[in-house]
Design an enzyme around this catalytic site. Sequence first.
Site, mmCIF file in Angstrom:
data_model
loop_
_atom_site.group_PDB
_atom_site.id
_atom_site.type_symbol
_atom_site.label_atom_id
_atom_site.label_comp_id
_atom_site.label_asym_id
_atom_site.label_seq_id
_atom_site.Cartn_x
_atom_site.Cartn_y
_atom_site.Cartn_z
ATOM 1 N N GLU A 192 0.808 -1.237 0.000
ATOM 2 C CA GLU A 192 0.000 0.000 0.000
ATOM 3 C C GLU A 192 0.836 1.280 0.000
ATOM 4 O O GLU A 192 0.650 2.164 0.826
ATOM 5 C CB GLU A 192 -0.994 -0.036 1.173
ATOM 6 C CG GLU A 192 -1.885 -1.271 1.103
ATOM 7 C CD GLU A 192 -2.917 -1.368 2.240
ATOM 8 O OE1 GLU A 192 -2.847 -0.588 3.195
ATOM 9 O OE2 GLU A 192 -3.792 -2.246 2.149
ATOM 10 N N ASN A 194 2.332 -4.694 -3.378
ATOM 11 C CA ASN A 194 0.957 -5.147 -3.208
ATOM 12 C C ASN A 194 0.073 -3.958 -2.829
ATOM 13 O O ASN A 194 0.480 -3.126 -2.021
ATOM 14 C CB ASN A 194 0.963 -6.194 -2.074
ATOM 15 C CG ASN A 194 -0.316 -6.971 -1.915
ATOM 16 O OD1 ASN A 194 -0.780 -7.600 -2.879
ATOM 17 N ND2 ASN A 194 -0.890 -6.969 -0.720
ATOM 18 N N HIS A 252 -9.866 -6.259 -3.050
ATOM 19 C CA HIS A 252 -10.953 -6.110 -2.078
ATOM 20 C C HIS A 252 -12.067 -5.341 -2.801
ATOM 21 O O HIS A 252 -12.084 -4.120 -2.806
ATOM 22 C CB HIS A 252 -10.491 -5.329 -0.849
ATOM 23 C CG HIS A 252 -9.488 -6.072 -0.018
ATOM 24 N ND1 HIS A 252 -9.805 -7.239 0.647
ATOM 25 C CD2 HIS A 252 -8.188 -5.823 0.248
ATOM 26 C CE1 HIS A 252 -8.725 -7.675 1.296
ATOM 27 N NE2 HIS A 252 -7.733 -6.841 1.062
ATOM 28 N N GLU A 269 -5.712 -10.801 -2.188
ATOM 29 C CA GLU A 269 -6.550 -10.685 -0.977
ATOM 30 C C GLU A 269 -8.026 -10.583 -1.347
ATOM 31 O O GLU A 269 -8.761 -9.757 -0.825
ATOM 32 C CB GLU A 269 -6.154 -9.439 -0.166
ATOM 33 C CG GLU A 269 -4.680 -9.393 0.190
ATOM 34 C CD GLU A 269 -4.302 -8.196 1.067
ATOM 35 O OE1 GLU A 269 -5.216 -7.519 1.599
ATOM 36 O OE2 GLU A 269 -3.098 -7.945 1.220
ATOM 37 N N ASP A 296 -11.779 -10.448 -1.832
ATOM 38 C CA ASP A 296 -13.122 -10.592 -1.268
ATOM 39 C C ASP A 296 -14.037 -9.614 -1.996
ATOM 40 O O ASP A 296 -13.570 -8.655 -2.612
ATOM 41 C CB ASP A 296 -13.179 -10.452 0.267
ATOM 42 C CG ASP A 296 -12.438 -9.256 0.835
ATOM 43 O OD1 ASP A 296 -12.302 -8.239 0.128
ATOM 44 O OD2 ASP A 296 -11.996 -9.336 1.998
HETATM 45 C C1 XIL Z 1 -6.344 -7.176 7.760
HETATM 46 C C2 XIL Z 1 -6.553 -8.424 8.595
HETATM 47 O O1 XIL Z 1 -7.332 -9.352 7.867
HETATM 48 C C3 XIL Z 1 -7.244 -8.053 9.897
HETATM 49 O O2 XIL Z 1 -7.345 -9.184 10.750
HETATM 50 C C4 XIL Z 1 -6.444 -6.961 10.603
HETATM 51 O O3 XIL Z 1 -7.125 -6.550 11.772
HETATM 52 C C5 XIL Z 1 -6.240 -5.778 9.686
HETATM 53 O O4 XIL Z 1 -5.625 -6.210 8.482
HETATM 54 N N1 XIL Z 1 -4.985 -5.098 3.292
HETATM 55 C C6 XIL Z 1 -3.950 -5.893 3.715
HETATM 56 C C7 XIL Z 1 -4.167 -6.850 4.820
HETATM 57 O O5 XIL Z 1 -2.881 -5.869 3.105
HETATM 58 O O6 XIL Z 1 -3.021 -7.034 5.595
HETATM 59 C C8 XIL Z 1 -5.332 -6.463 5.700
HETATM 60 O O7 XIL Z 1 -5.572 -7.514 6.618
HETATM 61 C C9 XIL Z 1 -6.544 -6.152 4.860
HETATM 62 C C10 XIL Z 1 -6.277 -5.012 3.928
#
Ligand code: XIL
Length: 354
Positions: A168, A209, A245, A274, A276
Site C-alpha cells: 500500500e 501489493n 478487495h 486478498e 473478497d
Molecule cells: C487485515 C486483517 O485481515 C485483519 O485481521 C487486521 O485486523 C487488519 O488487516 N490489506 C492488507 C491486509 O494488506 O493485511 C489487511 O488484513 C486487509 C487489507
Amino acid sequence: MRTTTTRSRTRLRLAGALATVLVAAGIATGPAAAHAEGKPQTLADLAQRHGRYFGSATDNPELVDEPYKAILGSEFDQITPGNGMKWYATEPQQGVFDWSQGDEIVNLARANHQKVRGHTLVWHSQLPGWLTSREWTAPELRAVLKKHIQAEVRHYRGKVFAWDVVNEAFNEDGTYRETVFYKTLGPGYIADALRWAHQADPKVKLYLNDYNIESVGAKSDAYYELAKELRAQGVPLHGIGLQAHLALQYGYPTTLEDNLRRFSRLGLDTALTEVDIRMYVPADEAKLATQAEWYRDLTEACLAVRRCVGITLWDYTDKYSWIPAFFDGEGAALPWDEQLARKPAYFAIREALR
Ligand code: XIL
C-alpha cells in the site's frame, strides 16, 4: 440463493453419477475416476491444471476451529498469514523477533502441502508501538528497516515462495502515501527494501501489493510506472499483487484483464492476493448472484493472462472475514458463508476453473 445452490449441487451430483457409470464401464480414468470414487476435485486441483494456485488467507486464532481447518487444508494449495508475519507481530520490541505466529502458519502449510505467501514486510499499518511512538532520523530508520526486512526474509527463506515487500505505497491519485518510511527516507525506500529482501533470499519472488489497483487508473498507473523504472534500474522486483478487495456498490473492475496483461508485458508476475467481494448486508439472492459472477470473472481474468500466477481469498469464509469489522454495514464477502456452507460464488469459481 437457495435455487442456485440447489441447482449447482444437483449438477455436481449428476456429474458424479455419470462418472460412476463410466468408471464401472471401464471408460473413465484419471480425474473423472477420482471424482467417481467420491474425491471431488478441489479448487486447488482445478487451478493446478491451469498452472495456477488457489489460496486463502488464514489467521492464528482461527486454527482451533477444526471444521474450518479441514476445508482450509483440503480445498487450497496456498495460504497467506492474515496477520502473523506483520511487523507488530514479528518484532514486538526493537531487535526482539517473534516468529511464533508465522511459524505456526508455515508448519500448517507444510502439513497440508501448501505454498505460503509472506505478508508483509513494509507497511504503514499494524506497526509496533516502539516504531510509531518516536521520531527517527533517516540513518536510524534505514537501519531499522533493513534489519527488520533481512531478519524476517532470512527466517522464512525456503519457506515462503513470495513476499509482499511493500504494501500500500500509493494514494488513490497515484502520489506516494506519506508514510513514516516515505517521509523519512524518500521514495527510494521501495527500491532499498526490494534489494535488502533479495540479498536475504535471492530465490524468493518479491512483490509490491496494493488495493484499488485492479482497474487501469491513476493508482495502478503509478505502479506501472514505478515497476518499469525499477526493472530498468535492475532492482529485484518480480511481481505486482492486486489485493482485489472489491465491493458490489463500486462496480466490477472491467479493465482487470488488460491491467494484468500490461504488468506481464513488463516481465512481471501478477497475483490476486486478498480477494473478497463485499456487499451491504443482509445478503439476498440477487446480490449473491452478482457476487458469484464477479468471482467467476476475476478468476477468468487471471486464467487469461499467462503471468497471473494465482488467486488468494482473504480468508475463505464469512465466519472469519475482516470486512464487518472494517466496513460498517458490509459483509458476506467470501465464497463460504458463516456456517462454512458453499455460496453461489464457490460454484462460480469452479465453473471458471473447469
Ligand atoms: C487485515 C486483517 O485481515 C485483519 O485481521 C487486521 O485486523 C487488519 O488487516 N490489506 C492488507 C491486509 O494488506 O493485511 C489487511 O488484513 C486487509 C487489507
